[in-house]
Enzyme design. Structure first.
Site, short mmCIF file in Angstrom:
data_model
loop_
_atom_site.label_atom_id
_atom_site.label_comp_id
_atom_site.label_asym_id
_atom_site.label_seq_id
_atom_site.Cartn_x
_atom_site.Cartn_y
_atom_site.Cartn_z
CB SER A 47 -0.74 0.21 1.16
OG SER A 47 -0.21 0.14 2.48
CB THR B 209 -40.97 26.41 -6.79
OG1 THR B 209 -42.15 26.93 -7.86
CG2 THR B 209 -40.80 27.50 -5.78
CG HIS B 210 -42.22 23.00 -9.27
ND1 HIS B 210 -42.31 21.69 -9.06
CD2 HIS B 210 -42.88 23.68 -8.58
CE1 HIS B 210 -43.22 21.67 -8.08
NE2 HIS B 210 -43.35 22.78 -7.69
CB SER C 134 -15.71 24.67 -28.43
OG SER C 134 -15.79 23.71 -29.45
CE LYS D 219 -20.65 25.91 -26.58
NZ LYS D 219 -20.47 24.37 -26.73
CG ASN E 174 -17.95 25.01 -23.55
OD1 ASN E 174 -19.17 25.29 -23.74
ND2 ASN E 174 -17.23 24.27 -24.49
CD GLU F 85 -19.89 21.64 -18.67
OE1 GLU F 85 -19.14 22.43 -19.17
OE2 GLU F 85 -20.30 20.73 -19.36
N1 ARG Z 1 -0.51 -1.11 5.82
C1 ARG Z 1 -1.66 -1.31 6.78
C2 ARG Z 1 -2.98 -0.80 6.78
O1 ARG Z 1 -3.09 0.37 6.14
C3 ARG Z 1 -1.14 -1.43 8.08
C4 ARG Z 1 -1.85 -2.21 9.22
C5 ARG Z 1 -1.14 -3.38 8.98
N2 ARG Z 1 -1.48 -4.42 10.11
C6 ARG Z 1 -1.37 -5.80 9.83
N3 ARG Z 1 -1.25 -6.33 10.92
N4 ARG Z 1 -0.70 -6.34 8.74
O2 ARG Z 1 -4.09 -1.23 7.26
#
Ligand code: ARG
Length: 474
Positions: A35, A167-168, A289, A295, A297, A302
């Site tokens: 992660s 309204t509406h 555009s 145009k 825009n 949006e």
């Molecule tokens: N990267 C993990 C998370 O975001 C950290 C915690 C991981 N804990 C574990 N027991 N593997 O949740």
């Protein structure tokens, strides 16, 4: 093929729990498990948490003060590397926590191994994430204050400009443009309140809950909570590592804010269209555009209109991640951060864009006033007059006014241009005073009830908001 020796194997998270493992992870496990590409955004919070933890461990006599000093110096040096973009993040080290811990070991050697005493990544990540989200909520609140200030400046300038109220999406009654703009400042006030509530409720420290059950070491959770600006340590160690409702609550506040912003964004799109012609965005807020040279825009408006798709989508996403999860920490929870990060990035940008556009809009007085007077928007004023002056019950007055509108429509004129005889043909007691209450401006000015659209009331509300903003900036 010879097996790689431990020596030439690249550093990996398996080294952290090496004792029990004899081979490394499959590359797919590494890909799904890692992660760090996302949670490296928690680096500052992670280091702050580790600094507080190390100082507490030393204060409680759990590690030596020399080790704590080395750990702190090492963490501060790593923080400098990260800030300078010199830090090398390794996917093989899974997440922000293990990347920093491994770097600490490279830097200071053995004492690094003592930092993780009485702590787990479970309480560590929950702490980091609360610290991060607390700041993100505060930034969004401040952004919304600036948005309110932009709305207020425009509302003060346009307190007595008349426009059609709908309204509406059908012309209903004339309102002050300032009043309309202040409506969005009121919505922002509640959005700020929801974000601040979420921020206050999440401001408790999970640190020291360790993996799930607390720890046998004599730690001081009050001390780390205080050092990190939390109000108090969380009461229950299981709750500390497993709950993400703080993130759900912040996302819900963000999603509602995005919905409110998208509504004004849609009005900007409408108002800047040729059909409405109520307002123009300058070049700074318009795009062209690639094919149609004429145009202009309102792309930013949006895109703000579309943001609830992403932000409410993130809320929905995290709700589904959390649903049905038993106690305590589960790896599913790692999926919380990408959703929250993108949602708050989107939110901050949407708020800034709306602030810019709110300040940039230039309004077209004549078009607004003309539209305000169209479509018998003063028919209620006529009905109200007959209630006030002739004592008609409102239901009968409604009928009388409707019949007069019909007559005016047949002649193709506004009520204010209809001869008095035509009024009297429907209700003989109507006299020339009726013309005082007809027309868009008279209608707007007459609505002096609290919270109503008369310019005097609008100016009162402008002053009140001006005070609130001053208070908030103190
Ligand atoms: N990267 C993990 C998370 O975001 C950290 C915690 C991981 N804990 C574990 N027991 N593997 O949740």
């Amino acid at each position: 093929m010879t097996q790689p020796t431990a020596k030439d194997k690249p550093a990996g998270s398996h080294d952290m729990w090496g004792g029990r493992f004899s081979s490394g992870p499959s590359s797919v496990l590494e890909a799904i498990n890692s992660s760090v590409g996302i949670d490296q955004r928690l680096a500052e919070q992670d280091i702050a948490g580790s600094l507080a933890h190390a100082a507490m461990l030393a204060a409680c006599g759990i590690i030596s003060s020399e080790d704590a000093r080395d750990i702190s110096a090492g963490l501060e040096a790593i923080r400098e590397d990260i800030r300078a973009g010199r830090f090398e993040w390794k996917t093989s080290l899974e997440d922000v926590h293990m990347n920093i811990e491994a770097a600490l070991k490279d830097r200071i050697g053995a004492p690094a191994g003592r930092l993780h005493t009485a702590r787990s990544r479970n309480d560590q990540v929950a702490t980091d994430f609360r610290l991060w989200l607390r700041e993100a909520c505060a930034r969004a609140e401040q952004g919304l204050r600036r948005y309110q200030a932009a709305l207020l400046d425009q509302a003060e300038t346009h307190a007595d400009w008349v426009m059609p109220g709908f309204t509406h999406l059908q012309t209903a009654q004339p309102v002050s443009l300032g009043h309309h703009l202040l409506c969005w400042a009121e919505a922002a006030e509640r959005d700020i309140g929801r974000l601040a509530d979420a921020r206050r409720r999440m401001n408790e420290s999970p640190l020291g809950a360790a993996a799930l059950a607390g720890t046998a070491f004599p730690i001081d959770r009050e001390m780390t909570a205080k050092a990190l600006g939390f109000d108090r340590p969380m009461n229950n160690s299981l709750d500390a590592v497993s709950s993400r409702d703080f993130a759900l609550e912040a996302l819900a506040a963000a999603a509602i804010t995005a919905v409110n912003l998208s509504r004004f964004a849609e009005e900007i799109v409408l108002w800047c269209s040729r059909r409405f012609g109520f307002a123009t965005l300058s070049d700074a807020w318009s795009t062209g555009s690639s094919i149609m040279p004429q145009k202009r825009n309102p792309d930013a408006a949006e895109l703000v209109r579309a943001k609830p798709g992403r932000i409410a989508g993130a809320l929905q996403g995290l709700i589904l991640v959390c649903k049905g999860l038993p106690l305590a920490y589960l790896k599913d929870l790692q999926e919380d951060k990408a959703l929250v990060f993108t949602a708050f990035d989107d939110l901050e940008l949407a708020i800034e864009a709306m602030t810019g556009m709110a300040a940039d809009l230039s309004f077209h007085r004549e078009a607004l006033e003309e539209a305000a007077g169209e479509a018998y928007s003063d028919a209620t004023d006529l009905a109200d007059w007959t209630v006030r002056e002739l004592g008609l019950p409102f239901r009968d007055a409604h009928h009388v006014s409707g019949a007069i509108v019909k007559a005016a429509e047949a002649k193709g004129v506004a009520l204010s241009a209809l001869p008095l005889e035509d009024f009297q043909a429907v209700e003989p007691r109507i006299d020339a005073r009726i013309f005082d209450v007809l027309g868009a401006r008279a209608s707007m000015e007459s609505r002096t009830s609290f919270g109503g659209t008369s310019p005097a009331r609008v100016r009162e509300q402008c002053a009140a908001l001006r005070n609130r903003l001053q208070e908030a900036s103190r």
